[in-house]
Every structure is written in structure tokens, then in C-alpha cells.
Motif scaffolding. Structure first.
Motif, PDB file in Angstrom:
ATOM      1  N   ARG A   1       0.855  -1.180   0.000  1.00 21.79           N
ATOM      2  CA  ARG A   1       0.000   0.000   0.000  1.00 21.79           C
ATOM      3  C   ARG A   1       0.886   1.223   0.000  1.00 21.79           C
ATOM      4  O   ARG A   1       1.622   1.467   0.957  1.00 21.79           O
ATOM      5  CB  ARG A   1      -0.946   0.011   1.197  1.00 21.79           C
ATOM      6  CG  ARG A   1      -1.765   1.296   1.288  1.00 21.79           C
ATOM      7  CD  ARG A   1      -2.791   1.223   2.386  1.00 21.79           C
ATOM      8  NE  ARG A   1      -3.965   0.478   1.944  1.00 21.79           N
ATOM      9  CZ  ARG A   1      -4.950   0.107   2.752  1.00 21.79           C
ATOM     10  NH1 ARG A   1      -4.888   0.380   4.046  1.00 21.79           N
ATOM     11  NH2 ARG A   1      -5.974  -0.555   2.294  1.00 21.79           N
TER      12      ARG A   1
ATOM     13  N   LYS B   1      -2.915   5.425  -1.851  1.00 21.43           N
ATOM     14  CA  LYS B   1      -3.385   4.437  -2.828  1.00 21.43           C
ATOM     15  C   LYS B   1      -3.976   3.228  -2.125  1.00 21.43           C
ATOM     16  O   LYS B   1      -3.761   2.999  -0.951  1.00 21.43           O
ATOM     17  CB  LYS B   1      -2.243   4.000  -3.740  1.00 21.43           C
ATOM     18  CG  LYS B   1      -1.688   5.108  -4.620  1.00 21.43           C
ATOM     19  CD  LYS B   1      -0.668   4.566  -5.596  1.00 21.43           C
ATOM     20  CE  LYS B   1      -0.142   5.657  -6.502  1.00 21.43           C
ATOM     21  NZ  LYS B   1       0.863   5.134  -7.481  1.00 21.43           N
ATOM     22  N   GLN B   2      -4.728   2.443  -2.889  1.00 22.68           N
ATOM     23  CA  GLN B   2      -5.311   1.228  -2.338  1.00 22.68           C
ATOM     24  C   GLN B   2      -4.252   0.126  -2.269  1.00 22.68           C
ATOM     25  O   GLN B   2      -3.232   0.169  -2.958  1.00 22.68           O
ATOM     26  CB  GLN B   2      -6.483   0.779  -3.208  1.00 22.68           C
ATOM     27  CG  GLN B   2      -7.691   1.696  -3.129  1.00 22.68           C
ATOM     28  CD  GLN B   2      -8.911   1.099  -3.820  1.00 22.68           C
ATOM     29  OE1 GLN B   2      -8.770   0.306  -4.752  1.00 22.68           O
ATOM     30  NE2 GLN B   2     -10.088   1.460  -3.358  1.00 22.68           N
TER      31      GLN B   2
ATOM     32  N   GLU C   1      -2.429  -3.124  -3.061  1.00 16.82           N
ATOM     33  CA  GLU C   1      -2.215  -3.754  -4.372  1.00 16.82           C
ATOM     34  C   GLU C   1      -1.565  -5.119  -4.188  1.00 16.82           C
ATOM     35  O   GLU C   1      -0.597  -5.249  -3.429  1.00 16.82           O
ATOM     36  CB  GLU C   1      -1.303  -2.863  -5.226  1.00 16.82           C
ATOM     37  CG  GLU C   1      -0.814  -3.487  -6.518  1.00 16.82           C
ATOM     38  CD  GLU C   1       0.298  -2.686  -7.174  1.00 16.82           C
ATOM     39  OE1 GLU C   1       0.521  -2.894  -8.390  1.00 16.82           O
ATOM     40  OE2 GLU C   1       0.952  -1.883  -6.493  1.00 16.82           O
TER      41      GLU C   1
ATOM     42  N   ALA D   1       6.310   1.829  -0.387  1.00 15.72           N
ATOM     43  CA  ALA D   1       5.020   1.413   0.163  1.00 15.72           C
ATOM     44  C   ALA D   1       5.253   0.614   1.435  1.00 15.72           C
ATOM     45  O   ALA D   1       6.398   0.254   1.753  1.00 15.72           O
ATOM     46  CB  ALA D   1       4.261   0.543  -0.849  1.00 15.72           C
TER      47      ALA D   1
END
Length: 121
Positions: free
Chosen positions: A39, A43-44, A46, A91
Motif C-alpha cells: 500500500r 493508494k489502495q 495492491e 510502500a
């Protein structure tokens, strides 16, 4: 329930490599597969890659050829080997156990804290 704990994140320069570990409190084969997600800020979550019980691995198009999933059965550990890292790979990375139904693998375990990967340019 088998718990999974991620580790191995850190700060790396663009083009560098890093290997993340996902250690299970019990057998990794209690799930149908182990998945790696990430993540990024804003953002979502992934799906990045996965390894099934049979050993089949898959990876997202965004990391194909750069990231690879592997495992050590004796250590109940799954790895995410990352190379040619880009700033866009920055991330929090998570692993999760997955179940298979209806032709799709779904994250089935509880989410841990993840491990932060930061790629500097």
C-alpha cells in the motif's frame, strides 16, 4: 489461527535490491497460498505477488521481472525478492494467507503491521 509477520523493509536507493520475509507462526500450508501486497501513500492496497501451495508463483505486471516470490518450507517463511527498485515501489508491504474459491485466491488472514520499503531517487 496461523499468524504471519513481515520484516526486512528499509531505505534503499533506486536500482537497489531488498528481500522481505514473511514468517508464519505455524505451517504456511494451512493456507492455499501466501500473497504479498503493498500500500503506497494515498493508494489502495495492491497485490504484488503470490506463491501457491503447489509452488506456482505469480506477480503483478508492475513488478514482473523485478520481484520474485519464493519460500523455505522448513522455516515456514515466504520471501519477496525485489530488485531494480524504483521510487514508485515505496510502500508498506504486507503478506497474508489466501484461500482459493471460485477460481480466485482471497486474502484470508488478519493483516499485520507490514514492513516499510522506501526507495530514494
Amino acid at each position: 489461527q496461523v499468524q504471519l509477520v513481515e520484516s526486512g523493509g528499509g531505505l534503499v536507493q533506486a536500482g537497489g535490491s531488498l528481500t522481505l520475509s514473511c514468517v508464519a507462526s505455524g505451517s504456511i500450508f494451512s493456507f492455499n497460498a501466501i500473497q504479498w501486497y503493498r500500500r503506497a501513500p494515498g493508494k489502495q492496497r495492491e497485490l504484488v505477488g503470490m506463491i501457491t501451495n503447489s509452488g506456482t508463483t505469480t506477480s503483478a505486471d508492475s513488478v514482473k521481472g523485478r520481484f520474485a516470490v519464493s519460500r523455505d518450507n522448513a522455516k515456514n517463511t515466504v520471501y519477496l525478492q525485489m530488485s531494480s527498485l524504483k521510487p514508485g515501489d515505496t510502500a508498506v508491504y504486507y503478506c497474508n494467507g489466501a484461500t482459493f474459491r471460485g477460481g480466485t485466491y482471497y486474502a484470508a488472514g488478519s493483516w499485520g503491521q507490514g514492513t516499510q520499503v522506501t526507495v530514494s531517487s
